[in-house]
Design a protein around this motif. Structure first.
Motif, short mmCIF file in Angstrom:
data_model
loop_
_atom_site.label_atom_id
_atom_site.label_comp_id
_atom_site.label_asym_id
_atom_site.label_seq_id
_atom_site.Cartn_x
_atom_site.Cartn_y
_atom_site.Cartn_z
N ALA A 248 0.74 -1.27 -0.12
CA ALA A 248 -0.07 -0.01 -0.10
C ALA A 248 0.89 1.18 0.07
CB ALA A 248 -0.92 0.11 1.10
N MET A 249 2.03 1.21 1.07
CA MET A 249 2.81 2.49 0.72
C MET A 249 3.51 2.52 -0.60
SD MET A 249 5.49 2.66 3.80
CE MET A 249 7.05 2.54 3.01
N GLY A 250 3.64 1.35 -1.40
CA GLY A 250 4.48 1.48 -2.78
C GLY A 250 3.22 2.12 -3.67
N TYR A 324 4.76 -7.75 -4.54
CA TYR A 324 5.66 -7.55 -5.89
C TYR A 324 5.01 -6.43 -6.90
CZ TYR A 324 7.78 -9.35 -10.18
OH TYR A 324 8.45 -9.44 -11.33
N ALA A 325 3.80 -6.67 -7.27
CA ALA A 325 3.18 -5.51 -8.08
C ALA A 325 3.46 -4.22 -7.77
CB ALA A 325 1.80 -6.05 -8.46
N ALA A 326 3.14 -3.96 -6.44
CA ALA A 326 3.45 -2.49 -5.97
C ALA A 326 4.94 -2.12 -5.83
CB ALA A 326 2.68 -2.47 -4.68
N GLY A 327 5.63 -2.93 -5.60
CA GLY A 327 7.15 -2.71 -5.53
C GLY A 327 7.61 -2.17 -6.93
N GLU A 328 7.30 -2.94 -7.76
CA GLU A 328 7.72 -2.84 -9.17
C GLU A 328 6.93 -1.68 -9.91
OE1 GLU A 328 9.78 -4.68 -10.86
OE2 GLU A 328 10.18 -5.47 -8.79
N ALA A 329 5.70 -1.30 -9.58
CA ALA A 329 4.96 -0.27 -9.90
C ALA A 329 5.26 1.13 -9.30
CB ALA A 329 3.44 -0.41 -9.90
N ALA A 330 5.98 1.14 -8.18
CA ALA A 330 6.16 2.17 -7.47
C ALA A 330 7.70 2.69 -7.89
CB ALA A 330 6.28 2.04 -5.89
N ALA A 331 8.39 1.79 -8.25
CA ALA A 331 9.71 2.28 -8.99
C ALA A 331 9.77 2.40 -10.17
CB ALA A 331 10.66 0.69 -8.92
N LEU A 332 8.83 1.94 -10.92
CA LEU A 332 8.55 2.60 -12.44
C LEU A 332 7.91 3.85 -12.34
CD1 LEU A 332 8.20 1.71 -15.48
CD2 LEU A 332 5.80 1.17 -14.91
N ALA A 333 7.10 4.23 -11.59
CA ALA A 333 6.29 5.14 -11.62
C ALA A 333 7.15 6.65 -11.05
CB ALA A 333 5.01 5.54 -10.41
N VAL A 334 8.17 6.14 -9.98
CA VAL A 334 8.86 7.47 -9.57
C VAL A 334 10.11 7.76 -10.84
CG1 VAL A 334 10.76 7.76 -7.92
CG2 VAL A 334 8.49 6.93 -7.17
N ASP A 335 10.54 6.56 -11.51
CA ASP A 335 11.71 6.73 -12.32
C ASP A 335 11.07 7.23 -13.53
OD1 ASP A 335 14.47 6.08 -13.25
OD2 ASP A 335 13.07 4.82 -14.88
N THR A 336 9.96 6.94 -13.99
CA THR A 336 9.02 7.74 -15.16
C THR A 336 8.72 9.27 -14.62
OG1 THR A 336 7.98 5.70 -15.64
CG2 THR A 336 7.25 7.50 -16.62
N ALA A 337 8.51 9.62 -13.28
CA ALA A 337 8.13 10.90 -12.99
C ALA A 337 9.45 11.53 -13.13
CB ALA A 337 7.70 10.64 -11.58
N VAL A 338 10.33 11.16 -12.79
CA VAL A 338 11.76 11.80 -12.75
C VAL A 338 12.21 12.11 -14.46
CG1 VAL A 338 14.19 11.63 -12.26
CG2 VAL A 338 12.52 10.91 -10.63
N GLN A 339 11.76 11.19 -15.12
CA GLN A 339 12.10 11.65 -16.55
C GLN A 339 11.30 12.55 -17.25
OE1 GLN A 339 14.71 10.13 -17.97
NE2 GLN A 339 14.64 10.78 -20.04
N ALA A 340 9.99 12.46 -16.71
CA ALA A 340 8.94 13.38 -17.47
C ALA A 340 9.23 14.83 -16.84
CB ALA A 340 7.50 12.70 -16.89
N LEU A 341 9.85 15.04 -15.70
CA LEU A 341 10.15 16.32 -15.25
C LEU A 341 11.38 16.99 -15.72
CD1 LEU A 341 7.99 15.53 -12.76
CD2 LEU A 341 9.19 17.42 -11.76
N GLY A 342 12.03 16.23 -16.49
CA GLY A 342 13.44 16.41 -16.99
C GLY A 342 14.54 16.75 -16.01
N GLY A 343 15.17 17.87 -16.04
CA GLY A 343 16.03 18.45 -15.00
C GLY A 343 15.30 18.94 -13.69
N ALA A 344 14.05 19.28 -13.66
CA ALA A 344 13.26 19.51 -12.54
C ALA A 344 13.36 18.12 -11.73
CB ALA A 344 12.08 20.18 -12.94
N GLY A 345 13.18 17.21 -12.54
CA GLY A 345 13.19 15.89 -11.63
C GLY A 345 13.92 15.42 -10.77
N MET A 346 15.36 16.03 -11.08
CA MET A 346 16.36 15.66 -10.16
C MET A 346 16.60 16.86 -8.91
SD MET A 346 17.55 12.70 -11.26
CE MET A 346 18.79 12.73 -10.12
#
Ligand SMILES: Cc1cc2nc3c(=O)[nH]c(=O)nc-3n(C[C@H](O)[C@H](O)[C@H](O)COP(=O)(O)OP(=O)(O)OC[C@H]3O[C@@H](n4cnc5c(N)ncnc54)[C@H](O)[C@@H]3O)c2cc1C
Length: 387
Positions: A248-250, A324-346
């Protein structure tokens, strides 16, 4: 089949969401970077009854189940405050105590866990044993009325914030001569219990520790449950709540990251009048991540429903799959969000890269993705155990 929450669960979700948003990710990161804890948020959540939602009413809790606690975990994470100690103290320790503690132990510990004034953390992982809990080397020896514990534990979260640590040790079974698991409620200031903080690459106000138990002497009533036979069922009792709440946290963290990124990509314009979100190369990865998070949420709901209905075995399968599903989905979501924000993501300001370490850890702890796949291969697909 229904996908609706009860009116009470809906109210709980809205109220926890409001509390989480009042603090927000900025507060969480500020505390982490200052080396402080989220004491105010924890205390307020406790006062409002959110930390004890799953604890029986006779011990000061809300009398709900893991469904309710998962709501609390998800909504605080969705507000940018993923509190790992929710998984350790109310989910694992409170469940184990409520289900297998003696009446005296329940009366002594559960009210404090319910109102947030006390925390109990959980220590099973050991440097030598790792994922192989059958190799646990922490040993409890009987000396008169006392127990004397020796061993080492690693990555134990929140020891600096807790009054007790629930230590998984093993004792010798005099009937069979075999070693069997037993759980002990050890005060964190017990003589012989020392700790050293691990430097982790996770932006979190919660810390992990190495624990050293050198002749830690505890009285007979520190043994969880009425007898040594409570050890194994008590250990298993904590597993489903742990997997479901960490999932749930993920899921909440994934929602938070996708929301931050969607707000940004809907308004950021670098090619004339169109937002970057109008480019499918930006929006599709976010939409894909949103689908994965939503699928994980469904599995969490199923696992929590089964668990609260007392269907522990089915909840075990669903809980592992949800984790399992939430762990993978959370990692994907955060990584994708960083990419979508470009430099601001970092940047720290936009508050998504600050979660990279936490979601990466979520694929390892409290049970790794590989150990879940082993479980599914063996128990769902009927494959021979490979290890
Ligand atoms: C942030 C964080 C908080 C934590 N908090 C706690 C806590 O509060 N209490 C606590 O007791 N523990 C805690 N842990 C420990 C956590 O549960 C362990 O890290 C986890 O169980 C993995 O054990 P390990 O690190 O020893 O990895 P290892 O067992 O050494 O495994 C290393 C790698 O090998 C893989 N692997 C191992 N065996 C197999 C196999 N048979 N098949 C396939 N792959 C395999 C694993 O999946 C992993 O990827 C925490 C860990 C972290 C990172």
């Amino acid at each position: 089949m229904t996908f609706d929450l009860t009116p009470e669960q809906d109210q709980l979700r809205d109220a926890v969401r409001a509390l989480g948003r009042r603090y927000g990710h900025g507060y969480f990161v500020e505390k982490a970077k200052a080396g402080e804890h989220t004491t105010e948020l924890w205390a307020e959540a406790g006062r409002l009854g959110y930390l004890g939602v799953n604890i029986p009413t006779e011990y000061g809790g809300g009398g709900g189940g893991i469904t309710e606690l998962a709501i609390v975990c998800e909504e605080l994470a969705a507000a940018g405050c993923p509190l790992l100690l929710l998984v350790v103290s109310p989910a694992i320790a409170a469940t184990v105590l409520a289900r297998h503690g003696t009446e005296e132990q329940r009366k002594r510990h559960l009210p404090g866990l319910a109102d947030g004034s006390a925390k109990i953390v959980f220590a099973i992982t050991e440097p030598e044993a790792g994922s192989n809990f059958h190799r646990l080397g922490t040993v409890a020896r009987r000396e008169g009325d006392d127990w004397v514990l020796n061993g080492r534990k690693c990555y134990i979260s929140g020891v600096d914030e807790a009054g007790h640590v629930l230590v998984v040790a093993r004792t010798e079974d005099s009937a069979t001569g075999k070693l069997k698991p037993a759980l002990f409620l050890v005060p964190t200031d017990a003589a012989g219990l020392t700790r050293s903080k691990l430097d982790m690459e996770i932006v979190s106000p919660e810390n992990q520790f190495l624990l050293y138990l050198d002749d830690v002497r505890v009285p007979a009533d520190a043994l969880l449950g009425e007898s040594l036979d409570a050890g194994l069922p008590a250990l298993f009792a904590g597993l489903n709540p742990e997997r479901i709440t960490v999932a749930a946290m993920g899921a909440g963290t994934g929602r938070y990251a996708i929301e931050r990124a969607s707000e940004y990509t809907a308004t950021r314009k670098v090619w004339g009048g169109r937002s970057i979100g109008s480019h499918q190369g930006v929006s599709h990865p976010l939409a894909h991540a949103a689908v994965q998070v939503e699928l994980a949420r469904l599995m969490i709901q199923k696992a929590a429903t089964l668990y609260d209905a007392g269907r522990d075995l089915e909840a075990g399968v669903a809980g592992n799959m949800a984790k399992y599903a939430a762990g993978e989905a959370a990692a994907l979501a955060v990584d994708t969000a960083v990419q979508a924000l470009g430099g601001a993501g970092m940047t720290t300001e936009y508050g998504v890269a600050t979660l990279l370490g936490a979601v990466r850890a979520g694929r390892i702890a409290p049970v790794s993705r590989e150990m879940i796949l082993n479980f599914v291969a063996q128990h769902v697909l009927g494959q021979d155990k490979s290890y």
